[in-house]
Scaffold this motif. Structure first.
Motif, mmCIF file in Angstrom:
data_model
loop_
_atom_site.group_PDB
_atom_site.id
_atom_site.type_symbol
_atom_site.label_atom_id
_atom_site.label_comp_id
_atom_site.label_asym_id
_atom_site.label_seq_id
_atom_site.Cartn_x
_atom_site.Cartn_y
_atom_site.Cartn_z
ATOM 1 N N GLY A 54 -18.224 -7.296 -5.919
ATOM 2 C CA GLY A 54 -17.005 -6.620 -5.904
ATOM 3 C C GLY A 54 -16.511 -6.305 -4.429
ATOM 4 N N ALA A 55 -15.284 -6.139 -4.271
ATOM 5 C CA ALA A 55 -14.814 -5.458 -3.184
ATOM 6 C C ALA A 55 -15.667 -4.441 -2.416
ATOM 7 C CB ALA A 55 -13.438 -4.938 -3.323
ATOM 8 N N GLN A 56 -15.910 -4.651 -1.053
ATOM 9 C CA GLN A 56 -16.874 -3.729 -0.372
ATOM 10 C C GLN A 56 -16.125 -2.913 0.676
ATOM 11 O OE1 GLN A 56 -20.521 -4.443 -0.805
ATOM 12 N NE2 GLN A 56 -19.546 -5.079 -2.468
ATOM 13 N N THR A 57 -16.605 -1.599 0.599
ATOM 14 C CA THR A 57 -16.006 -0.682 1.687
ATOM 15 C C THR A 57 -16.091 -1.220 2.982
ATOM 16 O OG1 THR A 57 -16.753 1.079 0.094
ATOM 17 C CG2 THR A 57 -16.149 1.827 2.389
ATOM 18 N N GLY A 58 -15.108 -1.127 3.769
ATOM 19 C CA GLY A 58 -15.082 -1.531 4.934
ATOM 20 C C GLY A 58 -14.844 -2.867 5.360
ATOM 21 N N ILE A 59 -14.828 -3.768 4.189
ATOM 22 C CA ILE A 59 -14.798 -4.999 4.408
ATOM 23 C C ILE A 59 -13.353 -5.509 3.697
ATOM 24 C CG2 ILE A 59 -15.634 -7.198 3.819
ATOM 25 C CD1 ILE A 59 -17.407 -5.836 5.851
ATOM 26 N N GLU A 60 -13.198 -5.050 2.394
ATOM 27 C CA GLU A 60 -11.993 -5.506 1.685
ATOM 28 C C GLU A 60 -10.984 -4.283 1.821
ATOM 29 O OE1 GLU A 60 -14.158 -8.776 0.518
ATOM 30 O OE2 GLU A 60 -14.694 -6.751 0.276
ATOM 31 N N TYR A 61 -11.679 -3.041 1.820
ATOM 32 C CA TYR A 61 -10.758 -1.797 2.075
ATOM 33 C C TYR A 61 -11.317 -0.586 3.112
ATOM 34 C CZ TYR A 61 -13.818 -0.222 -1.520
ATOM 35 O OH TYR A 61 -14.923 0.517 -2.131
ATOM 36 N N LYS A 115 0.727 -1.248 -0.036
ATOM 37 C CA LYS A 115 -0.191 0.115 -0.003
ATOM 38 C C LYS A 115 0.896 1.207 -0.016
ATOM 39 C CE LYS A 115 -4.109 -2.424 1.885
ATOM 40 N NZ LYS A 115 -4.310 -2.953 2.910
ATOM 41 N N HIS A 116 0.651 2.100 -0.888
ATOM 42 C CA HIS A 116 1.403 3.456 -0.812
ATOM 43 C C HIS A 116 0.908 4.370 0.399
ATOM 44 C CE1 HIS A 116 -2.160 5.690 -2.137
ATOM 45 N NE2 HIS A 116 -2.667 4.727 -2.797
ATOM 46 N N GLU A 117 1.928 5.469 0.525
ATOM 47 C CA GLU A 117 1.728 6.253 1.602
ATOM 48 C C GLU A 117 0.746 6.990 1.868
ATOM 49 O OE1 GLU A 117 5.211 8.893 1.670
ATOM 50 O OE2 GLU A 117 4.965 9.384 -0.572
ATOM 51 N N ASN A 118 0.027 7.370 0.757
ATOM 52 C CA ASN A 118 -1.264 8.199 0.643
ATOM 53 C C ASN A 118 -2.484 7.340 0.915
ATOM 54 O OD1 ASN A 118 0.298 10.667 0.819
ATOM 55 N ND2 ASN A 118 0.334 10.340 -1.328
ATOM 56 N N ALA A 119 -2.334 6.023 1.023
ATOM 57 C CA ALA A 119 -3.720 5.306 1.133
ATOM 58 C C ALA A 119 -4.636 5.482 2.233
ATOM 59 C CB ALA A 119 -3.338 3.820 1.069
ATOM 60 N N LYS A 120 -5.789 5.695 2.231
ATOM 61 C CA LYS A 120 -6.504 5.937 3.334
ATOM 62 C C LYS A 120 -7.753 4.806 3.328
ATOM 63 C CE LYS A 120 -4.703 9.022 5.377
ATOM 64 N NZ LYS A 120 -4.095 8.657 6.928
ATOM 65 N N PHE A 121 -7.355 3.535 3.419
ATOM 66 C CA PHE A 121 -8.501 2.563 3.596
ATOM 67 C C PHE A 121 -9.006 2.416 4.967
ATOM 68 C CE2 PHE A 121 -5.509 0.923 0.212
ATOM 69 C CZ PHE A 121 -6.456 1.131 -0.959
ATOM 70 N N GLY A 122 -9.810 1.503 5.108
ATOM 71 C CA GLY A 122 -10.684 1.712 6.432
ATOM 72 C C GLY A 122 -9.615 1.513 7.661
ATOM 73 N N GLU A 123 -8.621 0.659 7.367
ATOM 74 C CA GLU A 123 -7.533 0.232 8.408
ATOM 75 C C GLU A 123 -6.935 1.367 8.722
ATOM 76 O OE1 GLU A 123 -5.288 -1.869 5.140
ATOM 77 O OE2 GLU A 123 -7.397 -1.714 5.406
ATOM 78 N N HIS A 124 -6.454 2.272 8.042
ATOM 79 C CA HIS A 124 -5.689 3.509 8.061
ATOM 80 C C HIS A 124 -6.397 4.368 8.864
ATOM 81 C CE1 HIS A 124 -3.863 1.676 4.056
ATOM 82 N NE2 HIS A 124 -2.952 1.668 5.061
#
Length: 191
Positions: free
Chosen positions: A184-191, A60-69
């Motif tokens: 497809g990928a789900q917000t809060g589940i996959e990212y 993951k790149h430095e500006n990623a803002k997925f749920g875990e971030h």
């Protein structure tokens, strides 16, 4: 209930189990979903017990803002995105390799610093598999680390040498995944 009570009463702790804290090398590998999620769960548990934690994410790149971030930010837990996204989409694999090598330098410094109780190397199996980071150097660092430092490594295709060195290895494999059904990928589940 009778069977449950009998099983409870028959349970005995294994002999020779050490007491006190010992740093573990934990590997979450396999083709299934949940390797990073399990590592994040360990970070949360360790943080809840007052341990100092840090995560290095090698894809993951430095500006990623997925749920875990967003959750790690809310908790004030340190993490670093060290990659350029998914390696199989990279247009510049030399740059990807350089980023992984630089990320390993930062992670190694954290491991050697004595400032953490748990360090997570997320998706680190890829730089090892591709030879972007020397297994010999990683092995030396892991063997020489503070004996109380826990290290968690995630990603598919863990090297056999890493599996051999690890204290705990969980292979997470899919039984069924929504993506195979066209979901497809789900917000809060996959990212």
């Amino acid at each position: 209930m009778k069977e449950l009570a009998e099983a409870r009463d028959a349970h005995q702790k294994a002999e020779g189990i050490s007491k006190g804290r010992r740093g573990l090398l934990i590997v979450n590998t396999g083709k299934g979903k949940g390797k990073t999620t399990a590592a994040l769960g360990l970070m949360m548990r360790a943080h809840g017990r007052g341990l100092k934690v840090r995560m290095f994410q090698f894809l993951k790149h430095e500006n990623a803002k997925f749920g875990e971030h967003r959750a790690l930010d809310a908790l004030g837990l340190p993490y670093e995105g060290l990659g350029d996204g998914f390696t199989w989409r990279s247009r510049d694999l030399e740059n990807s390799a350089d980023m992984a090598a630089h990320g390993w330098t930062l992670a190694r410094e954290a491991i050697e610093s004595g400032g953490y109780d748990l360090v997570v190397l997320d998706e680190f199996t890829y730089p090892l598999k591709y030879g972007w980071v020397s297994w010999a150097e990683v092995e030396q660092t892991l063997r020489a680390r503070d004996p109380k430092l826990h290290v968690v490594i995630t990603g598919r295709d863990a090297l056999p040498e890493l599996v051999e060195l690890a204290d705990t290895v969980s292979e997470i494999n899919p039984v069924k995944h929504a993506y195979a059904s066209g979901i497809g990928a789900q917000t809060g589940i996959e990212y």
